[in-house]
Enzyme design. Sequence first.
Site, short mmCIF file in Angstrom:
data_model
loop_
_atom_site.label_atom_id
_atom_site.label_comp_id
_atom_site.label_asym_id
_atom_site.label_seq_id
_atom_site.Cartn_x
_atom_site.Cartn_y
_atom_site.Cartn_z
N SER A 189 -9.72 2.22 2.98
CA SER A 189 -8.79 2.94 2.13
C SER A 189 -7.84 2.04 1.35
O SER A 189 -7.26 2.49 0.37
CB SER A 189 -7.98 3.89 3.00
OG SER A 189 -7.16 3.18 3.90
N SER A 244 -10.11 -0.23 7.03
CA SER A 244 -9.46 -0.03 5.73
C SER A 244 -8.83 -1.26 5.10
O SER A 244 -8.49 -1.25 3.92
CB SER A 244 -8.40 1.07 5.84
OG SER A 244 -9.04 2.32 5.84
N LYS A 250 0.87 -1.17 0.00
CA LYS A 250 0.00 0.00 0.00
C LYS A 250 0.91 1.23 0.00
O LYS A 250 1.95 1.23 0.68
CB LYS A 250 -0.89 -0.03 1.25
CG LYS A 250 -1.90 1.10 1.33
CD LYS A 250 -2.80 0.93 2.57
CE LYS A 250 -3.86 2.04 2.65
NZ LYS A 250 -4.77 1.88 3.81
#
Lengths: 478, 481
Positions: free
Chosen positions: B150, B174, B75
């Site tokens: 997210s 997330s 990420k």
Amino acid sequence: MNTQWEAVIGLEIHTQLATKSKIFSGASTTYGAEPNTQACVISLGMPGVLPVLNEDAVHKAVIFGMAINAEIAPYSVFARKNYFYPDLPKGYQISQFELPIVGKGFLDIEVDGETKRVGVTRAHLEEDAGKSLHENFHGLSGIDLNRAGTPLLEIVSEPDMRSAKEAVAYMRKLHELVRYLEICDGNMQEGSFRCDANVSVRPKGQAEFGTRAEIKNINSFKFVEKAINHEIERQIELIESGGKVVQETRLYDSVKDETRSMRSKEEANDYRYFPDPDLLPVFISDELKAQVKALLPELPEEKKLRFKTDYQLNDESATILTSSRDLANYFEEVVKLSHCESIICANWITGELSAALNRADLDISDSPIDATRFAGLVARIADDTISGKIGKQVFEFLWNSTDSADDIIEKQGLKQITDTGAIESIIDTILAANEKQAQQYRDGNEKMFGFFVGQVMKAMQGKGNPAEINKILKVKLS
Amino acid sequence: MQNKTITQLAEGLRAKEFSSVELTQHFLNRISQHADLNAYITVTADQALQAAQLADVRIASGNAEILTGIPMAHKDIFCTQDVKTTCGSKMLDNFIAPYNATVVEKLNAAGAVNLGKLNMDEFAMGSSNETSFYGAVKNPWNKNAVAGGSSGGSAAAVAAQLAVCVTGTDTGGSIRQPAAFCGVSGIKPTYGRVSRFGMIAYASSLDQGGSMARSAQDCAILLQSMAGFDAKDSTSVDVPVPDYCADLDKPLTGLKIGLPKEFFTADLNADMAKTLDAAIEEYKKLGADIKEISMPNLKYAIPAYYVIASAECSSNLSRYDGVRFGYRCENPADLNDLYTRSRGEAFGKEVKRRILMGTYALSAGYYDAYYLKAQQVRRLISEDFKQALNEVDVIFSPVTPTPAFNIGEKLANPIEMYLADIYTIAINLAGLPAMSIPAGFIGGLPVGLQLIGNYFDEARLLNVAHAYQQVTNWHTQTLSL
């Protein structure tokens, strides 16, 4: 007019803790490096970095707390103080707010021979900001983050001081203490010891405090006194001419000797303090406190008292000798090594040695004569190998060489002559050459005795034992 | 090749059926073929191939670990040295990280091959990946739907098989919510289990890194290399990390599963309820006992979360001031102009909204009513969980109220967007570990089952998830991409 007013003063003192690395990172704290060479990713506040508390900074805070008889918080918390400034990399300063590590304590100061107790409200750990440089950047500002993250202990006093003199006495006392504890180098030019002063005035006898002004960043004892006195006068004049003191932050201008407004209460930041979620609360166990207590050095007050009783020193000598830990250690070392009377050691250290150090602008730890060599000198004076006068000569040789006192005395032939036969024959020669003066003495002119002592000493190049000379002269002249 | 598990790939690499370079190239090809999904912000093809080459040497020399040579991705919230690290924001569009996050460092040491940096909501603030400066990630199952957020890029990359496994972070759901939306498995470990050093902060007391993959087993393998105490993170906890794969096959006989009645109400979407019921039936067959539990304070989780997370982010994001790194506005007139325009021009709407909320909540006069109150609520919620976990081994719940919604659908209504996090947020407030695993489909879109476990007992969660994946095949459903 001024007599009807009373000043109320409290000080906030930022002491830079003498740790090797910064409070929340491994970056070095050494002063004076090229800009931004001691700014690691953590000092720079890079995305993703996290603080890790320096254990030594915590220990130093605990040491301080114990030295001022303060409560050490079993549980203290770091909080973020949020504000924007280019030399504050993260946009917040990690400090302590509601739960500081050191609670209420006190410090006794002496002013005009009287002892006064000044309360310490609290002392908390925090990180320093960097430096902004506004000159030589052609309309831009330079940011040096070497200092960012340096550990500070902010020591906040109660508003217990009533004059600039008291404030300076408190500041000096604190300055002496933190150096004694070896938690701060006390270097004021380098900003290791900085002071903000809260000043207000009130009519004498009134219980409530007046509105205070805070004077920021005063970095010498002299300026603290001047700035506070100036501020007291300004406030009194203002009130007497019908004005009102407003709560504000003021800056002291040492060149113009005046304070001027920096920002008012209304313009003050809302720092939005909250506990820093990146750091755990600090727990101080009883074990740690006991450990620190055991390591706590003898404090100046205790040491002074001990010097007076153990070494029979007078107040003045004891005060001088305990003014720094190094000097006190030096003295004790000399006493131990020379095996002679402590008063002689004290006199020679506070006299000859201190004067020479002062002239050379040296600290005792940089003295060219170490305790061993100095003890050698004192021992020879004490056992009458040399006179005090010759001692001063030997001292000069010691200062300028690495030889021992004994070697110097030997090489330079400075050994005192105590051989009564030798002294007698010299005295006989001198008396024979100065018949007239001898008669004057016998006729009652006692001053002439000094003349003969001088003559004998001169003939013996200062090496004659004064006591012996006196004794023999008295007999021969009678 | 993209269908294989980490274990199968590791065996293939050792048996020289294929090299890591070939495997890496295969995934790089897939990434460019499916660029329209917008899962990656940065693809580090050259570095990946170099790392693959080194991995092949290491495998040949016989001292490889299970992740050596396995193509994965991070990420874009984890700092990667010399590689652009954006956190999904224009603010960091020019930011080349000067250091590696601890998680990156650990995976590099394990020999994992980093394919690149995955798309995400700006500064991890969002539930749909629509707040990313680089645009929304598309859900591989339906390109009109969101991938969730997210960690939307992370979930989509696993679902579309653009990486074998990926890292993610979870502040309020997330990892779990995008995992559910994209039909993959994801675990958010206990707060303090995975180092946050080098993981760009959103809300420090809630942020936690974790792993996402196509199975619980692969999640376990990746998490194994990420977890552990880190002296650089004061909030990481020095609790030994067990072998996450050792107990995967432990039978579930006698397992006590708690169902919070506050989550299984009549309001729950009927299809979702049916899907979860079916999953619970499977667990009964595996020998688990089901028990209803109550957690009365759960209803306060969303407001408490948005106060705490916003407060922390308002402070965490202060460092983006245009002075030392990141975006700086053109020709600032003075300091104030530098601050206001740099931040005004580079932060997106959602980030600004949360900074403002957080600044407000921490302001003098409001602190007690908001921040302090929210912290009290947080403690109550934690107590609810602790009590429940005294009675049961794991807690089950939905991950999301519905399957993935359409791109643009909730953008205009932030409150509605926030409410979509209702099932995941409380777990972050309590700091507990939780997992999302695929449990079925509604209208062609995957939905997940959430498993919540006790502190530092990720091994149990992985075991409970793995057992289900041995008797069902939701997690192996593959897109024909």
